[in-house]
Design a protein around this motif. Sequence first.
Motif, PDB file in Angstrom:
ATOM      1  N   UNK A  72       8.627   0.955   9.191  1.00  0.00           N
ATOM      2  CA  UNK A  72       7.723   1.009   7.972  1.00  0.00           C
ATOM      3  C   UNK A  72       6.600   2.181   8.428  1.00  0.00           C
ATOM      4  N   UNK A  73       6.450   2.361   9.630  1.00  0.00           N
ATOM      5  CA  UNK A  73       5.814   3.533  10.297  1.00  0.00           C
ATOM      6  C   UNK A  73       6.331   5.000  10.046  1.00  0.00           C
ATOM      7  N   UNK A  74       7.856   4.899  10.291  1.00  0.00           N
ATOM      8  CA  UNK A  74       8.435   6.057   9.916  1.00  0.00           C
ATOM      9  C   UNK A  74       8.271   6.316   8.349  1.00  0.00           C
ATOM     10  N   UNK A  75       8.755   5.190   7.515  1.00  0.00           N
ATOM     11  CA  UNK A  75       8.543   5.428   6.146  1.00  0.00           C
ATOM     12  C   UNK A  75       7.178   5.920   5.814  1.00  0.00           C
ATOM     13  N   UNK A  76       6.337   5.682   6.495  1.00  0.00           N
ATOM     14  CA  UNK A  76       4.902   6.343   5.818  1.00  0.00           C
ATOM     15  C   UNK A  76       4.905   7.926   6.174  1.00  0.00           C
ATOM     16  N   UNK A  77       5.464   8.444   7.166  1.00  0.00           N
ATOM     17  CA  UNK A  77       5.501   9.806   7.638  1.00  0.00           C
ATOM     18  C   UNK A  77       6.215  10.666   6.946  1.00  0.00           C
ATOM     19  N   UNK A  78       7.146  10.565   6.118  1.00  0.00           N
ATOM     20  CA  UNK A  78       8.234  11.201   5.405  1.00  0.00           C
ATOM     21  C   UNK A  78       8.403  11.047   4.038  1.00  0.00           C
ATOM     22  N   UNK A  79       8.101  11.733   3.143  1.00  0.00           N
ATOM     23  CA  UNK A  79       8.233  11.376   1.570  1.00  0.00           C
ATOM     24  C   UNK A  79       9.668  11.295   1.275  1.00  0.00           C
ATOM     25  N   UNK A  80      10.651  11.787   1.980  1.00  0.00           N
ATOM     26  CA  UNK A  80      12.149  11.735   1.921  1.00  0.00           C
ATOM     27  C   UNK A  80      12.523  10.457   2.283  1.00  0.00           C
ATOM     28  N   UNK A  81      11.747   9.688   3.063  1.00  0.00           N
ATOM     29  CA  UNK A  81      12.404   8.339   3.461  1.00  0.00           C
ATOM     30  C   UNK A  81      11.830   7.100   2.564  1.00  0.00           C
ATOM     31  N   UNK A  82      12.624   6.535   1.999  1.00  0.00           N
ATOM     32  CA  UNK A  82      12.471   5.488   1.083  1.00  0.00           C
ATOM     33  C   UNK A  82      11.476   4.515   1.764  1.00  0.00           C
ATOM     34  N   UNK A  83      10.494   3.848   0.995  1.00  0.00           N
ATOM     35  CA  UNK A  83       9.783   2.881   1.509  1.00  0.00           C
ATOM     36  C   UNK A  83      10.583   1.447   1.597  1.00  0.00           C
ATOM     37  N   UNK A 128       0.852  -1.256   0.032  1.00  0.00           N
ATOM     38  CA  UNK A 128       0.243  -0.028   0.029  1.00  0.00           C
ATOM     39  C   UNK A 128       0.793   1.221  -0.050  1.00  0.00           C
ATOM     40  N   UNK A 129       1.930   1.084   0.742  1.00  0.00           N
ATOM     41  CA  UNK A 129       2.893   2.259   0.609  1.00  0.00           C
ATOM     42  C   UNK A 129       3.302   2.562  -0.784  1.00  0.00           C
ATOM     43  N   UNK A 130       3.902   1.443  -1.164  1.00  0.00           N
ATOM     44  CA  UNK A 130       4.605   1.453  -2.625  1.00  0.00           C
ATOM     45  C   UNK A 130       3.469   2.041  -3.673  1.00  0.00           C
ATOM     46  N   UNK A 131       2.184   1.893  -3.332  1.00  0.00           N
ATOM     47  CA  UNK A 131       0.926   2.160  -4.370  1.00  0.00           C
ATOM     48  C   UNK A 131       0.768   3.541  -4.081  1.00  0.00           C
ATOM     49  N   UNK A 132       1.184   4.282  -2.953  1.00  0.00           N
ATOM     50  CA  UNK A 132       0.925   5.736  -2.590  1.00  0.00           C
ATOM     51  C   UNK A 132       0.092   5.774  -1.377  1.00  0.00           C
ATOM     52  N   UNK A 133      -0.802   4.769  -1.117  1.00  0.00           N
ATOM     53  CA  UNK A 133      -1.544   4.993   0.110  1.00  0.00           C
ATOM     54  C   UNK A 133      -0.818   4.961   1.294  1.00  0.00           C
ATOM     55  N   UNK A 134      -0.132   6.157   1.774  1.00  0.00           N
ATOM     56  CA  UNK A 134       0.588   5.883   3.063  1.00  0.00           C
ATOM     57  C   UNK A 134      -0.525   6.152   4.386  1.00  0.00           C
ATOM     58  N   UNK A 135      -1.637   6.579   4.313  1.00  0.00           N
ATOM     59  CA  UNK A 135      -2.494   6.489   5.400  1.00  0.00           C
ATOM     60  C   UNK A 135      -2.762   5.065   5.672  1.00  0.00           C
ATOM     61  N   UNK A 136      -3.098   4.290   4.686  1.00  0.00           N
ATOM     62  CA  UNK A 136      -3.558   2.882   4.980  1.00  0.00           C
ATOM     63  C   UNK A 136      -2.533   2.104   5.620  1.00  0.00           C
ATOM     64  N   UNK A 137      -1.145   2.321   4.840  1.00  0.00           N
ATOM     65  CA  UNK A 137       0.159   1.707   5.375  1.00  0.00           C
ATOM     66  C   UNK A 137       0.544   2.058   6.775  1.00  0.00           C
ATOM     67  N   UNK A 138       0.134   3.329   7.118  1.00  0.00           N
ATOM     68  CA  UNK A 138       0.568   3.911   8.360  1.00  0.00           C
ATOM     69  C   UNK A 138      -0.211   3.144   9.431  1.00  0.00           C
ATOM     70  N   UNK A 139      -1.770   3.197   9.216  1.00  0.00           N
ATOM     71  CA  UNK A 139      -2.395   2.560  10.059  1.00  0.00           C
ATOM     72  C   UNK A 139      -2.431   0.992  10.468  1.00  0.00           C
ATOM     73  N   UNK A 140      -1.893   0.283   9.283  1.00  0.00           N
ATOM     74  CA  UNK A 140      -1.508  -0.902   9.473  1.00  0.00           C
ATOM     75  C   UNK A 140      -0.323  -1.038  10.706  1.00  0.00           C
ATOM     76  N   UNK A 141       0.788  -0.241  10.045  1.00  0.00           N
ATOM     77  CA  UNK A 141       1.923  -0.458  11.009  1.00  0.00           C
ATOM     78  C   UNK A 141       1.684   0.139  12.562  1.00  0.00           C
TER      79      UNK A 141
END
Lengths: 429, 248
Positions: free
Chosen positions: B237-248, B198-211
């Motif tokens: 994973x949670x950190x990656x969801x927060x910051x565009x500069x952090x690679x998933x 989900x993170x890779x697809x751009x859905x950071x919100x959903x990914x962050x909720x899971x993490x």
Amino acid sequence: MPIRVPASRRGFLQGSLKGSIAASAAVAMPYVITSKALGDAVTPPASDRIVMGGVGLGNMGSGDQRAFLNRPEVQYVAVCDVRAKWRDDAKARVDEHYGSNDCAAAVDFRELLGRDDIDAVHIATPDHWHSIMTIAACRAGKDVYLQKPETFTLREGPLMIQAARRYGRVVSGGSQRVLEDYRGIVDPCWAGELGRITSIDIDPGASSMACYLPALATPSDIDWDLWLGPAPWEPYNPGRCDGNYGTAGNSWRSYVDYSGGSLTDWGAHNFGGTIFAAGLLDLQPARVVWHPASADGRTPAHATLVYPNGVEMHCNRPQQLRPAEPKASVSHERGITIRGDGSTASPRAVPAYAGSGGIYGDFLECVKTRQRPFRDLETGVNTMTAPHLLALARRLERSLEWDRGMQRFVGDEEANRLLDRARREPWAL
Amino acid sequence: MATDPIQLDAAFEALAAYDWDRDAAPLATIDAAVVRTHGDAAQASDLERRFLTVVAGPSSRAAKEYACRKLSLVGTAAAVPALAALLADHDQSHMARFALERIPAAEAAEALRQALGTVDRELAVGVISSLANRRDAASVARLAELLGGDDDVAMAAAAALGRIGTAAAAEALAAARPRPGAATSAVLDARIACADALLASGDRTAARQIFAALEAALPARPQTHRERALRVAVTSGGLACLDDSVAP
């Protein structure tokens, strides 16, 4: 068994933000369980040793085992092989080294991964097992030293990298030759003597082939079902599974269900050294151009891998098609020539292994420091993309465009069928 | 250059009689013919028909395996019924999947989904892995049902949902009832894989909720390598969801 946590790592283990950021930036801190030994002037105390096991202990695996076993910072505790002889010999080496009978011996790699005292494993099974074992090891919290070639299919690489990064593992490929055997081309390239790299000639070996050996009775000293693992079921024949280094038949390295052949076996070294020398480690080829054989048969078929920065890597190009060597070129005895434009290029320091003791020491140092190793999995995956693309171009006898972002071929459904293969139950990526 | 039809006929006769103790040299003619089907739909269709004759006929396991390998390259929707018929056969199921997994036709995915209701537990694990490799989103509901079944099947279903990685797959995994041991562990890994997809697809919100949900569920003080690896996974994973500069 008492558990001792080095003070410098307590912050992470307590889930501190600082430790978490450190984890996301690099990889997780290792956790080393003490043993009874207190160590001495040469050997670290057990609390500082890295507890290791090995999976796949034939020709290459036994060599890796010896290397790790002789490291004072390693406590070697378990071996795993589906063949009784390799397993027994490997256990005997460990027991002799420590003067005990304590080394565990398993048939199934999952037993090693299930042991919480083991910090790291080295894997030297046939290639078709590499991805499954590496991903499982990462999820189990183990660091991995993985023999090359790191990948068997194109689809595996991203999934392996994902597992290593997400679970915070150190995963090193096992191509010690990249830094050690290719300095004749690495040093001039990195010193800027060639200027901008423009083209390469390399002579990769043959691709693997189908195996048509007759069926023979399965001996009792090999778990044949587990040896095959995810590969299609085929009847036992010693030539199918022999671990000799040949690739012209009667060795698993020859056959398409277990290996990419000399192309990927020796190719991991030759492509590895070449790609490292030419500064292509972070790249994957954007396309492979197929040159069919000439109608008169005088010019054999060959291919060119083209990188996004314009570097052309000619594979098995006939001598008559190669340019007379310009001044800005270097060659290696294994059929590699790298050419540059002769422009002024700033010299760069050639990276060195971390720690001491070659690639094995590099891995162990990185287990301790959580740095990425010299042959980090991602560089291995990028490197292996080159021979995998070449293999498909040879097989399909046409040019292919590779989309690195999508990890698919552009506009070629037939090639995309070959990104991976169904694994025999119960095994899956 | 088209394959000589007489040579091709002879090669297929050899294939029909092929077994592991027979000379495989005649098969090289078929190998070359398959390569030449690129851009030649008629030739590909002819070869497909011939391979299906082998698959459906009395040939040996070795011959059918060869045919399935080639059908993985030239097979179309027309090949699906014959291949699907092999999915319940322990000797043939894997190689039938070898072809079905690669045939892009929707019928191939449907055949695999249907097989989940007919094959035994051992083969179901394989069928599930093929659905995973196809990233078959249409199988999510069926896989979700299997999360409550036999351990081996549940683990395979969890892993498959993780590979499929859609929001629906994530929901199914989140709703999975806890069970002891490896099955729950497989669900954890699958939820991490889903979050990454989900993170890779751009859905950071959903990914962050899971993490975040996973982080709350994990032991506060990890005691084992596995527990520490899980904590690293959900934290990073949670950190990656927060910051565009952090690679998933």
